[in-house]
Motif scaffolding. Structure first.
Motif, PDB file in Angstrom:
ATOM      1  N   ASP A  97       0.832  -1.212   0.000  1.00  0.00           N
ATOM      2  CA  ASP A  97       0.000   0.000   0.000  1.00  0.00           C
ATOM      3  C   ASP A  97       0.863   1.258   0.000  1.00  0.00           C
ATOM      4  OD1 ASP A  97      -2.257  -1.600   0.003  1.00  0.00           O
ATOM      5  OD2 ASP A  97      -2.671  -1.342   2.154  1.00  0.00           O
ATOM      6  N   GLN A 100       2.490   1.640  -3.448  1.00  0.00           N
ATOM      7  CA  GLN A 100       1.549   2.126  -4.460  1.00  0.00           C
ATOM      8  C   GLN A 100       1.250   3.614  -4.274  1.00  0.00           C
ATOM      9  OE1 GLN A 100      -1.666  -0.694  -3.976  1.00  0.00           O
ATOM     10  NE2 GLN A 100      -0.869  -2.017  -5.589  1.00  0.00           N
ATOM     11  N   GLU A 101       1.106   4.039  -3.040  1.00  0.00           N
ATOM     12  CA  GLU A 101       0.840   5.459  -2.764  1.00  0.00           C
ATOM     13  C   GLU A 101       2.025   6.328  -3.203  1.00  0.00           C
ATOM     14  OE1 GLU A 101      -1.538   8.542  -1.845  1.00  0.00           O
ATOM     15  OE2 GLU A 101      -2.141   6.446  -1.743  1.00  0.00           O
ATOM     16  N   LYS A 102       3.226   5.851  -2.870  1.00  0.00           N
ATOM     17  CA  LYS A 102       4.431   6.592  -3.256  1.00  0.00           C
ATOM     18  C   LYS A 102       4.584   6.621  -4.780  1.00  0.00           C
ATOM     19  CE  LYS A 102       9.322   6.956  -2.092  1.00  0.00           C
ATOM     20  NZ  LYS A 102      10.426   6.378  -1.318  1.00  0.00           N
ATOM     21  N   ALA A 103       4.334   5.483  -5.423  1.00  0.00           N
ATOM     22  CA  ALA A 103       4.444   5.403  -6.885  1.00  0.00           C
ATOM     23  C   ALA A 103       3.442   6.342  -7.545  1.00  0.00           C
ATOM     24  CB  ALA A 103       4.220   3.971  -7.361  1.00  0.00           C
ATOM     25  N   LYS A 104       2.247   6.411  -6.997  1.00  0.00           N
ATOM     26  CA  LYS A 104       1.221   7.304  -7.540  1.00  0.00           C
ATOM     27  C   LYS A 104       1.682   8.763  -7.444  1.00  0.00           C
ATOM     28  CE  LYS A 104      -3.603   8.610  -6.788  1.00  0.00           C
ATOM     29  NZ  LYS A 104      -4.783   8.400  -5.932  1.00  0.00           N
ATOM     30  N   GLY A 105       2.258   9.139  -6.311  1.00  0.00           N
ATOM     31  CA  GLY A 105       2.757  10.501  -6.135  1.00  0.00           C
ATOM     32  C   GLY A 105       3.879  10.828  -7.106  1.00  0.00           C
ATOM     33  N   GLN A 107       4.453   9.386  -9.961  1.00  0.00           N
ATOM     34  CA  GLN A 107       3.881   9.411 -11.307  1.00  0.00           C
ATOM     35  C   GLN A 107       3.211  10.762 -11.579  1.00  0.00           C
ATOM     36  OE1 GLN A 107       1.071   6.201 -11.897  1.00  0.00           O
ATOM     37  NE2 GLN A 107       1.964   5.747 -13.882  1.00  0.00           N
ATOM     38  N   GLN A 108       2.494  11.286 -10.596  1.00  0.00           N
ATOM     39  CA  GLN A 108       1.849  12.593 -10.761  1.00  0.00           C
ATOM     40  C   GLN A 108       2.895  13.696 -10.899  1.00  0.00           C
ATOM     41  OE1 GLN A 108      -0.724  12.679  -7.331  1.00  0.00           O
ATOM     42  NE2 GLN A 108      -2.416  11.711  -8.422  1.00  0.00           N
ATOM     43  N   GLU A 109       3.949  13.630 -10.095  1.00  0.00           N
ATOM     44  CA  GLU A 109       5.027  14.619 -10.199  1.00  0.00           C
ATOM     45  C   GLU A 109       5.686  14.565 -11.567  1.00  0.00           C
ATOM     46  OE1 GLU A 109       8.064  15.245  -7.109  1.00  0.00           O
ATOM     47  OE2 GLU A 109       6.787  13.971  -5.848  1.00  0.00           O
TER      48      GLU A 109
END
Length: 171
Positions: A97, A100-105, A107-109
């Motif tokens: 979890d 995934q949260e870090k990867a999402k951040g 990816q957005q950056e």
């Protein structure tokens, strides 16, 4: 299809061919190639790589560690008590979890940074396209990926000229 979109598509069906016929000449530019092959585009890509590659490597290490935990659990799970298995599964789920949260951040950056870098090259690229179009007396310059374009003669490609002009006029 919505009515306004249908009307727009019909108008474009008639306007674009008419404009192409009225134009003294037509050219096209592969903007993706300009982004990838121009000095400015390469420099901007390198800036992104420098900024985000270390994060990508860190994420790859974290992913490998999670996989190792999963393999260890699969291998040793039969020898563990149900309580130990539950704790390991919870630990793995927590790490997944967080990953995934870090990867999402990240990816957005990355997406935001890519958009900003794209803006840095668009204006100079447009200036170069305009200069080449004026020099070659082109009435219209299009991008091959435009919706509705089914064929473009490769002799109309001014991408290399645009890249050369862009390189000469940017540092």
């Amino acid at each position: 299809m919505t009515r306004p979109l249908l009307v727009l598509m019909l108008l474009l069906t008639f306007v674009i061919p008419t404009q192409a016929v009225l134009a003294a000449d037509l050219g096209f530019v592969d903007m993706q190639k300009v982004l990838e092959e121009s000095k400015l585009g390469k420099r901007l890509q390198e800036q992104l790589r420098t900024e985000f590659e270390p994060r990508g490597q860190e994420m790859a290490r974290e992913e490998n560690e999670i996989r190792e935990l999963q393999k260890t659990l699969e291998r040793d799970g039969a020898l563990m008590s149900a309580d130990q298995v539950g704790k390991k599964e919870a630990e793995i789920k927590t790490r997944i979890d967080a990953f995934q949260e870090k990867a999402k951040g990240i990816q957005q950056e990355l997406l935001k940074a890519q958009q900003e870098k794209s803006r840095e090259i668009i204006a100079p690229a447009r200036d170069s396209i305009k200069a080449i179009a004026n020099k070659k007396k082109l009435g219209m310059v299009v991008e091959p990926g435009m919706t509705g374009l089914l064929y473009l003669d490769q002799g109309l490609d001014i991408t290399a000229d645009v890249i050369k002009h862009l390189d000469a006029n940017t540092d």
